[in-house]
Motif scaffolding. Sequence first.
Motif, mmCIF file in Angstrom:
data_model
loop_
_atom_site.group_PDB
_atom_site.id
_atom_site.type_symbol
_atom_site.label_atom_id
_atom_site.label_comp_id
_atom_site.label_asym_id
_atom_site.label_seq_id
_atom_site.Cartn_x
_atom_site.Cartn_y
_atom_site.Cartn_z
ATOM 1 N N TRP A 7 0.839 -1.205 0.000
ATOM 2 C CA TRP A 7 0.000 0.000 0.000
ATOM 3 C C TRP A 7 0.867 1.245 0.000
ATOM 4 N N GLN A 8 0.408 2.291 -0.690
ATOM 5 C CA GLN A 8 1.073 3.603 -0.637
ATOM 6 C C GLN A 8 0.047 4.673 -0.255
ATOM 7 N N GLU A 9 0.569 5.756 0.308
ATOM 8 C CA GLU A 9 -0.239 6.886 0.801
ATOM 9 C C GLU A 9 -1.178 6.465 1.933
ATOM 10 N N MET A 10 -0.626 5.747 2.896
ATOM 11 C CA MET A 10 -1.423 5.286 4.041
ATOM 12 C C MET A 10 -1.433 6.337 5.148
ATOM 13 N N ASN A 11 -1.760 7.550 4.755
ATOM 14 C CA ASN A 11 -1.850 8.657 5.711
ATOM 15 C C ASN A 11 -2.886 8.352 6.801
ATOM 16 N N PHE A 12 -2.587 8.837 7.997
ATOM 17 C CA PHE A 12 -3.499 8.761 9.155
ATOM 18 C C PHE A 12 -3.620 7.356 9.744
ATOM 19 N N PHE A 13 -2.927 6.385 9.173
ATOM 20 C CA PHE A 13 -2.925 5.054 9.761
ATOM 21 C C PHE A 13 -1.887 4.981 10.877
ATOM 22 N N THR A 14 -2.215 4.219 11.906
ATOM 23 C CA THR A 14 -1.251 3.835 12.930
ATOM 24 C C THR A 14 -1.038 2.333 12.800
ATOM 25 N N ARG A 15 -0.091 1.820 13.552
ATOM 26 C CA ARG A 15 0.136 0.377 13.511
ATOM 27 C C ARG A 15 -1.134 -0.384 13.881
ATOM 28 N N GLU A 16 -1.800 0.070 14.942
ATOM 29 C CA GLU A 16 -3.005 -0.618 15.396
ATOM 30 C C GLU A 16 -4.117 -0.546 14.351
ATOM 31 N N LYS A 17 -4.292 0.630 13.743
ATOM 32 C CA LYS A 17 -5.324 0.771 12.718
ATOM 33 C C LYS A 17 -5.031 -0.102 11.508
ATOM 34 N N LEU A 18 -3.759 -0.166 11.116
ATOM 35 C CA LEU A 18 -3.389 -0.990 9.962
ATOM 36 C C LEU A 18 -3.634 -2.466 10.242
ATOM 37 N N GLU A 19 -3.254 -2.921 11.439
ATOM 38 C CA GLU A 19 -3.452 -4.337 11.777
ATOM 39 C C GLU A 19 -4.934 -4.699 11.780
ATOM 40 N N LYS A 20 -5.765 -3.818 12.315
ATOM 41 C CA LYS A 20 -7.213 -4.071 12.322
ATOM 42 C C LYS A 20 -7.771 -4.048 10.905
ATOM 43 N N PHE A 21 -7.328 -3.086 10.110
ATOM 44 C CA PHE A 21 -7.749 -2.978 8.712
ATOM 45 C C PHE A 21 -7.384 -4.246 7.946
ATOM 46 N N ALA A 22 -6.146 -4.702 8.069
ATOM 47 C CA ALA A 22 -5.674 -5.888 7.343
ATOM 48 C C ALA A 22 -6.430 -7.142 7.778
ATOM 49 N N ALA A 23 -6.708 -7.239 9.066
ATOM 50 C CA ALA A 23 -7.452 -8.401 9.562
ATOM 51 C C ALA A 23 -8.827 -8.480 8.919
ATOM 52 N N GLY A 24 -9.382 -7.336 8.536
ATOM 53 C CA GLY A 24 -10.704 -7.300 7.914
ATOM 54 C C GLY A 24 -10.760 -8.030 6.587
#
Length: 299
Positions: free
Chosen positions: A68-85
Amino acid sequence: MNKTKLKIAALLGGIILCTSSAYASLDEAKQLKIISYNVYNGMKLDESEGKQQYIDWAKAQDADIIAWQEMNFFTREKLEKFAAGYGHKYAVLLKESPDDPAFFPVAITSKYPIVNVNKVVDNLWHGALFADVGNYHFVITHMNPFWTAKRIDEINLIIDSIKYSRDPNGKWIIAGDLNSFSPADKADYDKSTLLEDIKEKQKKRPILENLVNGQLSYTVQQNLLDAGYIDALKLKHKEFISTAPTKVFYDQASVPLRYDYIYVSPPLKNNVIDVKVLKDDFTDKYSDHYPVQMIINNK
């Protein structure tokens, strides 16, 4: 067999199935589907809670690995939750600054463990994320959008990082928005109004230096090719296929261009099965770039 024995057998069978699923590994996959996607400023066009529209799209693609590119405003926790989806247990974000709209981090998510992570931000505009999935070495990057000279420095840094790594002749995959032109597309650009379009943009924004001596530069891509890397899309498609703009127009050229790439090292050349630019109802309107997908034999 009585009911008690049947229940025990069923329970044991379920445990075996669950255990087998839990220990599924990369080695068992016959093929790998890899997607690279610039999502436009933190997926800002997806206003749903948790970026559910993107999750639904990614779930439908069922990719093994997504860059992914331009993942503005994501944190590690948000990314992990997003990916799990969408079924990815593993996720790595290059850097995080939840309040900075110009931070532009890259990320990688995967069904399989992501290991040997190296986050490089020095001497790179947006940075580069080096990470392994099995014996595949990934470099996820988003290159400088303003100055050709800086992009050349960035690609040379990436090439040297691989050259002097512990496995320079291994299975490397370089993916991302390289903000530069491929010499393989030169004939098509020569027939378009791209040069005039960029000149006009530079008049309006003097900060831009994306031409060299008033002409399009192919040096970034040529340096990759000279180092032995293979443009995966051109391996399967000789015709020009654009990756921008989509039906969403931001600051890309108003004429078709290709900024989004997946490059592979020579050991992977014969493993590439299919490469395509994913153009559908979702990708038409949720970013200003189209994603690139590559399927390889996992061997």
